[in-house]
Design an enzyme around this catalytic site. Structure first.
Site, PDB file in Angstrom:
ATOM      1  N   LYS A  76       8.473  15.816  10.532  1.00 49.59           N
ATOM      2  CA  LYS A  76       9.402  14.818   9.994  1.00 49.59           C
ATOM      3  C   LYS A  76      10.320  14.265  11.092  1.00 49.59           C
ATOM      4  O   LYS A  76      10.754  13.115  11.016  1.00 49.59           O
ATOM      5  CB  LYS A  76      10.200  15.413   8.833  1.00 49.59           C
ATOM      6  N   ASN A 124       4.150   7.534   2.421  1.00 49.01           N
ATOM      7  CA  ASN A 124       4.892   8.549   1.660  1.00 49.01           C
ATOM      8  C   ASN A 124       4.157   9.885   1.580  1.00 49.01           C
ATOM      9  O   ASN A 124       4.810  10.927   1.491  1.00 49.01           O
ATOM     10  CB  ASN A 124       5.165   7.996   0.251  1.00 49.01           C
ATOM     11  N   TYR A 159       6.532  21.613   9.688  1.00 50.58           N
ATOM     12  CA  TYR A 159       6.969  20.564   8.756  1.00 50.58           C
ATOM     13  C   TYR A 159       8.199  19.833   9.316  1.00 50.58           C
ATOM     14  O   TYR A 159       8.226  18.605   9.375  1.00 50.58           O
ATOM     15  CB  TYR A 159       7.293  21.155   7.383  1.00 50.58           C
ATOM     16  N   LEU A 215       0.872  -1.182   0.000  1.00 52.69           N
ATOM     17  CA  LEU A 215       0.000   0.000   0.000  1.00 52.69           C
ATOM     18  C   LEU A 215       0.909   1.233   0.000  1.00 52.69           C
ATOM     19  O   LEU A 215       1.714   1.413   0.920  1.00 52.69           O
ATOM     20  CB  LEU A 215      -0.882  -0.007   1.256  1.00 52.69           C
ATOM     21  N   ASP A 262      -8.797  11.606   0.783  1.00 58.46           N
ATOM     22  CA  ASP A 262      -8.015  12.628   1.484  1.00 58.46           C
ATOM     23  C   ASP A 262      -7.548  12.037   2.812  1.00 58.46           C
ATOM     24  O   ASP A 262      -8.323  11.946   3.763  1.00 58.46           O
ATOM     25  CB  ASP A 262      -8.879  13.878   1.711  1.00 58.46           C
TER      26      ASP A 262
HETATM   27  N1  LIG Z   1      10.512  16.636  -2.773  1.00 56.80           N
HETATM   28  C1  LIG Z   1      11.301  16.921  -1.770  1.00 56.80           C
HETATM   29  O1  LIG Z   1      12.206  17.785  -1.874  1.00 56.80           O
HETATM   30  C2  LIG Z   1      11.178  16.131  -0.475  1.00 56.80           C
HETATM   31  C3  LIG Z   1      12.252  16.167   0.420  1.00 56.80           C
HETATM   32  C4  LIG Z   1      12.156  15.459   1.605  1.00 56.80           C
HETATM   33  C5  LIG Z   1      11.016  14.738   1.891  1.00 56.80           C
HETATM   34  N2  LIG Z   1       9.968  14.725   1.022  1.00 56.80           N
HETATM   35  C6  LIG Z   1       8.781  13.948   1.394  1.00 56.80           C
HETATM   36  O2  LIG Z   1       8.519  13.004   0.371  1.00 56.80           O
HETATM   37  C7  LIG Z   1       7.140  12.660   0.392  1.00 56.80           C
HETATM   38  C8  LIG Z   1       6.602  12.703  -1.024  1.00 56.80           C
HETATM   39  O3  LIG Z   1       6.637  14.045  -1.489  1.00 56.80           O
HETATM   40  P1  LIG Z   1       6.958  14.454  -2.999  1.00 56.80           P
HETATM   41  O4  LIG Z   1       8.246  15.152  -3.007  1.00 56.80           O
HETATM   42  O5  LIG Z   1       6.760  13.307  -3.893  1.00 56.80           O
HETATM   43  O6  LIG Z   1       5.831  15.556  -3.176  1.00 56.80           O
HETATM   44  P2  LIG Z   1       4.575  15.676  -4.174  1.00 56.80           P
HETATM   45  O7  LIG Z   1       5.042  15.562  -5.579  1.00 56.80           O
HETATM   46  O8  LIG Z   1       3.871  16.920  -3.742  1.00 56.80           O
HETATM   47  O9  LIG Z   1       3.688  14.389  -3.842  1.00 56.80           O
HETATM   48  C9  LIG Z   1       2.971  14.285  -2.631  1.00 56.80           C
HETATM   49  C10 LIG Z   1       2.003  13.131  -2.707  1.00 56.80           C
HETATM   50  O10 LIG Z   1       1.205  13.126  -1.507  1.00 56.80           O
HETATM   51  C11 LIG Z   1      -0.183  13.150  -1.882  1.00 56.80           C
HETATM   52  N3  LIG Z   1      -0.983  13.881  -0.909  1.00 56.80           N
HETATM   53  C12 LIG Z   1      -0.840  15.188  -0.541  1.00 56.80           C
HETATM   54  N4  LIG Z   1      -1.810  15.519   0.321  1.00 56.80           N
HETATM   55  C13 LIG Z   1      -2.587  14.414   0.488  1.00 56.80           C
HETATM   56  C14 LIG Z   1      -3.739  14.128   1.257  1.00 56.80           C
HETATM   57  N5  LIG Z   1      -4.331  15.068   2.022  1.00 56.80           N
HETATM   58  N6  LIG Z   1      -4.266  12.887   1.201  1.00 56.80           N
HETATM   59  C15 LIG Z   1      -3.701  11.929   0.424  1.00 56.80           C
HETATM   60  N7  LIG Z   1      -2.602  12.142  -0.322  1.00 56.80           N
HETATM   61  C16 LIG Z   1      -2.057  13.358  -0.275  1.00 56.80           C
HETATM   62  C17 LIG Z   1      -0.202  13.845  -3.238  1.00 56.80           C
HETATM   63  O11 LIG Z   1      -1.321  13.477  -4.016  1.00 56.80           O
HETATM   64  P3  LIG Z   1      -2.698  14.317  -4.165  1.00 56.80           P
HETATM   65  O12 LIG Z   1      -2.332  15.761  -4.245  1.00 56.80           O
HETATM   66  O13 LIG Z   1      -3.273  13.727  -5.383  1.00 56.80           O
HETATM   67  O14 LIG Z   1      -3.488  13.978  -2.941  1.00 56.80           O
HETATM   68  C18 LIG Z   1       1.058  13.251  -3.885  1.00 56.80           C
HETATM   69  O15 LIG Z   1       0.758  11.978  -4.412  1.00 56.80           O
HETATM   70  C19 LIG Z   1       6.476  13.639   1.358  1.00 56.80           C
HETATM   71  O16 LIG Z   1       6.247  12.993   2.597  1.00 56.80           O
HETATM   72  C20 LIG Z   1       7.497  14.745   1.517  1.00 56.80           C
HETATM   73  O17 LIG Z   1       7.394  15.385   2.763  1.00 56.80           O
HETATM   74  C21 LIG Z   1      10.037  15.398  -0.162  1.00 56.80           C
END
Ligand SMILES: NC(=O)c1ccc[n+]([C@@H]2O[C@H](COP(=O)([O-])OP(=O)(O)OC[C@H]3O[C@@H](n4cnc5c(N)ncnc54)[C@H](OP(=O)(O)O)[C@@H]3O)[C@@H](O)[C@H]2O)c1
Length: 275
Positions: free
Chosen positions: A172, A103, A168, A22, A76
């Site tokens: 984390k 994730n 944030y 999942l 959501d």
């Molecule tokens: N990118 C970075 O620089 C970075 C660095 C460190 C850690 N992270 C972590 O990596 C993880 C993935 O982030 P990402 O970089 O891939 O960002 P992203 O492209 O914004 O993707 C985030 C994902 O979470 C989903 N999401 C957001 N709000 C949601 C909600 N209320 N319910 C269900 N799903 C939800 C979004 O889908 P929908 O909008 O369709 O719901 C999307 O699939 C996060 O936990 C983030 O904190 C990212």
């Protein structure tokens, strides 16, 4: 008797066959690439996020490419009780979960003063509460089956407080602390727990968080989400407690506890300030 060709993929059982992963936040970004890593090894998938059509596209693509089953459930996860509603939907479809990939997450940049309360509490609801809720739901069956586990996505933000993005960073830090504690509780059970801590990664995250205009966003080059996901996947398979992506991120994260706290806070404050 003819011997099976070692190169014959159909003749070899893939690591994840008979198991289901999942993956939350699987409509875009790191979650899509994490889902792909699991599918490639034969895991069936349950993908969730809010964007239904994107989810369905990802599910169809990965199911076809890797010959696995992939269900898409749009929801959501930040809403109260969403974890239980998701689990109920999974049960009603006759599916079960062996590996949970927490994730889904988001960030909001800016000072706490004047920040919209919905966004601040929303980060706790999604990044923390939903992650704990889902883990609590699936943990007992993982321990009972002595297999599977949890791959949590934290961040290098977990290693220090984050002025100008306080909630944030704190969310984390919770994910990292929780994951490491569960890793210990699961030791020698066969259940794996890993915490993936990416640094800046190419995805929608920055744009959504509003961190694109900070000094931090000008430092270095973000890593690809596919590379980050592969590191997380390998860490999970090896039951590695924590995976920090990239040499520079590793050094900075490991250095943080040794810096004077005031210096650390000033450095992060400066990096999170507008460029
Ligand atoms: N990118 C970075 O620089 C970075 C660095 C460190 C850690 N992270 C972590 O990596 C993880 C993935 O982030 P990402 O970089 O891939 O960002 P992203 O492209 O914004 O993707 C985030 C994902 O979470 C989903 N999401 C957001 N709000 C949601 C909600 N209320 N319910 C269900 N799903 C939800 C979004 O889908 P929908 O909008 O369709 O719901 C999307 O699939 C996060 O936990 C983030 O904190 C990212």
């Amino acid at each position: 008797m003819p011997r099976l060709q070692s190169g014959n993929i159909m003749a070899r059982k893939r690591k994840g066959e008979g198991q289901t992963a999942l993956v939350t936040g699987a409509s875009m970004g790191i979650g899509v690439d994490l889902a792909e890593c699991f599918a490639k090894d034969g895991y069936d998938l349950i993908l969730t996020a809010r964007s239904e059509s994107a989810l369905k596209d990802v599910a169809a693509k990965l199911a076809g490419k890797y010959n696995v089953k992939a269900a898409a459930i749009a929801l959501d996860l930040g809403a109260t009780g969403a974890g239980h509603r998701l689990a109920e939907e999974i049960r009603s479809r006759g599916l079960s979960v062996d590996v949970l990939v927490n994730n889904a997450g988001f960030g909001v940049a800016g000072a706490f003063d004047g920040a919209d309360e919905t966004g601040q509490l929303g980060m706790i609801d999604l990044n923390v509460r939903a992650l704990v809720e889902l883990t609590h739901i699936y943990w007992p069956s993982m321990l009972a089956k002595k297999r599977g586990g949890v791959l949590n996505v934290a961040s290098t933000a977990a290693f220090q407080p984050g002025p100008l993005m306080a909630v944030y960073y704190a969310s984390k830090a919770f994910v990292l602390s929780f994951s490491e504690a569960l890793w210990k509780e699961a030791e020698k059970t066969g259940v794996h727990v890993s915490c993936l801590c990416p640094g800046p990664t190419v995805s929608q995250f920055r744009e959504r968080a509003g961190t694109g205009k900070t000094k931090l966003s000008r430092v270095g080059t973000p890593m690809s989400s596919a590379g980050v996901a592969r590191m997380g996947y390998r860490a999970f398979q090896g039951n590695r407690r924590v995976m920090i992506t990239g040499a520079r991120n590793k050094i900075l994260a490991r250095l943080a506890p040794f810096l004077p706290r005031k210096t650390l806070l000033s450095t992060v404050y400066n990096l999170q300030s507008p460029a």
